[in-house]
Design an enzyme around this catalytic site. Structure first.
Site, PDB file in Angstrom:
ATOM      1  N   SER A  53       0.806  -1.233   0.000  1.00 27.12           N
ATOM      2  CA  SER A  53       0.000   0.000   0.000  1.00 27.12           C
ATOM      3  C   SER A  53       0.828   1.266   0.000  1.00 27.12           C
ATOM      4  CB  SER A  53      -0.938   0.013   1.213  1.00 27.12           C
ATOM      5  OG  SER A  53      -0.191  -0.079   2.411  1.00 27.12           O
ATOM      6  N   GLY A  74      -1.742  -4.257   1.351  1.00 26.94           N
ATOM      7  CA  GLY A  74      -1.789  -5.408   2.241  1.00 26.94           C
ATOM      8  C   GLY A  74      -0.940  -6.589   1.839  1.00 26.94           C
ATOM      9  N   ASN A 112       4.692  -5.591   5.478  1.00 29.55           N
ATOM     10  CA  ASN A 112       3.768  -6.671   5.855  1.00 29.55           C
ATOM     11  C   ASN A 112       4.441  -8.034   5.960  1.00 29.55           C
ATOM     12  OD1 ASN A 112       1.448  -4.888   5.722  1.00 29.55           O
ATOM     13  ND2 ASN A 112       1.641  -4.998   3.503  1.00 29.55           N
ATOM     14  N   ASP A 153      -2.391   7.284  10.276  1.00 33.25           N
ATOM     15  CA  ASP A 153      -1.544   6.330  10.991  1.00 33.25           C
ATOM     16  C   ASP A 153      -0.094   6.639  10.680  1.00 33.25           C
ATOM     17  OD1 ASP A 153      -0.746   4.996   8.537  1.00 33.25           O
ATOM     18  OD2 ASP A 153      -2.688   3.984   8.541  1.00 33.25           O
ATOM     19  N   HIS A 166       0.980   5.173   6.382  1.00 27.51           N
ATOM     20  CA  HIS A 166       0.422   5.584   5.097  1.00 27.51           C
ATOM     21  C   HIS A 166       0.408   7.101   4.961  1.00 27.51           C
ATOM     22  CE1 HIS A 166      -1.285   1.555   5.949  1.00 27.51           C
ATOM     23  NE2 HIS A 166      -0.912   1.362   4.688  1.00 27.51           N
TER      24      HIS A 166
END
Length: 259
Positions: free
Chosen positions: A34, A65, A97, A217, A220
């Protein structure tokens, strides 16, 4: 009969320059998560902004993701492999991730086996054999290179280094893993330390301006942040910060300077 043969030969000759012209303008393919993908407001990855700063087409195959493992298992690397032609460039960037343990019964399908070599684990959820981050990245890179493409292994972008008002620019282990993956692949692969380039940019921006780039957050960025992260990548490429990459020849002038 002779007329048909001559027509076929003429058609063949006229078709070849078109094919050559297509190969003369390489395409950049992006593989990532992402932080690279086109996402929805208020976030956006850096991939959509790369074309502002380079002179060749960009095809962004990054998707939210994903990890190097899940990108492999979902055949997303294979999709890019079908598309690449000789002279194309593939940028591979993962790390956000890829952590945690695949051994857990709650294995999320993204975590890589610890290590940088031939280590193998078993998913505690599915029983799947899980390989290392390097295994997945290097396997994909070699497949692209075998088709005549060149590969840039890029280290993951940092989280907000000014989160909470206190600076922390420490890299995750996947930054070093990305560098070693490019080295292990060798000919046809190069490395860009996008992590450190972006850390340096955020250091220059300072606390308040950096925090404003992370609307929800610490991972991002906003569209403005995505654009700046793309500029950090291009600047690192342009100055050959980690050595020359095949993308350097396609950087528009003037190149961004953000760190």
């Amino acid at each position: 009969m002779l007329a048909h043969v001559l027509l076929a030969l003429v058609a063949g000759v006229s078709a070849n320059p078109v094919d050559t012209a297509k190969r003369a303008t390489p395409t950049v393919y992006l593989a990532g998560d992402s932080t690279m993908a086109k996402t929805s407001s208020p976030h956006d990855g850096w991939g959509p902004y790369l074309s502002k700063y380079i002179s060749i087409p960009v095809v962004n195959k990054a998707i939210s993701g994903r990890s190097a493992r899940s990108f492999t298992n979902e055949n997303r690397f294979a999709e890019i492999e079908k598309l690449v032609a000789p002279g194309d460039i593939v940028v591979i960037e993962f790390g956000h991730n890829d952590g945690s343990s695949p051994n857990s019964a709650n294995d999320n399908g993204r975590s890589a086996c610890p290590g940088t070599g031939s280590e193998m684990c078993k998913s505690g959820k599915t029983g799947e054999t899980v390989y290392t981050f390097n295994y997945y990245v290097e396997k994909a890179a070699r497949a692209f290179i075998a088709k005549g493409a060149e590969v840039i292994v890029s280290s993951q972008t940092p989280n907000n280094v000014w989160e909470g008002g206190k600076f922390n620019g420490s890299p995750s282990r996947f930054v070093a893993y990305a560098a070693s993956a490019a080295k292990n692949v060798g000919r046809g692969a190069s490395f860009v330390d996008h992590f450190q380039a972006t850390v340096n940019m955020m250091t220059k921006l300072g606390n308040a301006r950096t925090n404003a780039l992370f609307p929800k957050d610490h991972t991002h960025t906003s569209p403005e942040g995505g654009d700046l992260v793309a500029q950090a990548f291009v600047q690192a490429v342009n100055i050959a910060w980690n050595g020359t990459t095949p993308l350097k020849a396609h950087v528009k002038s003037p190149s961004p300077v953000v760190f």
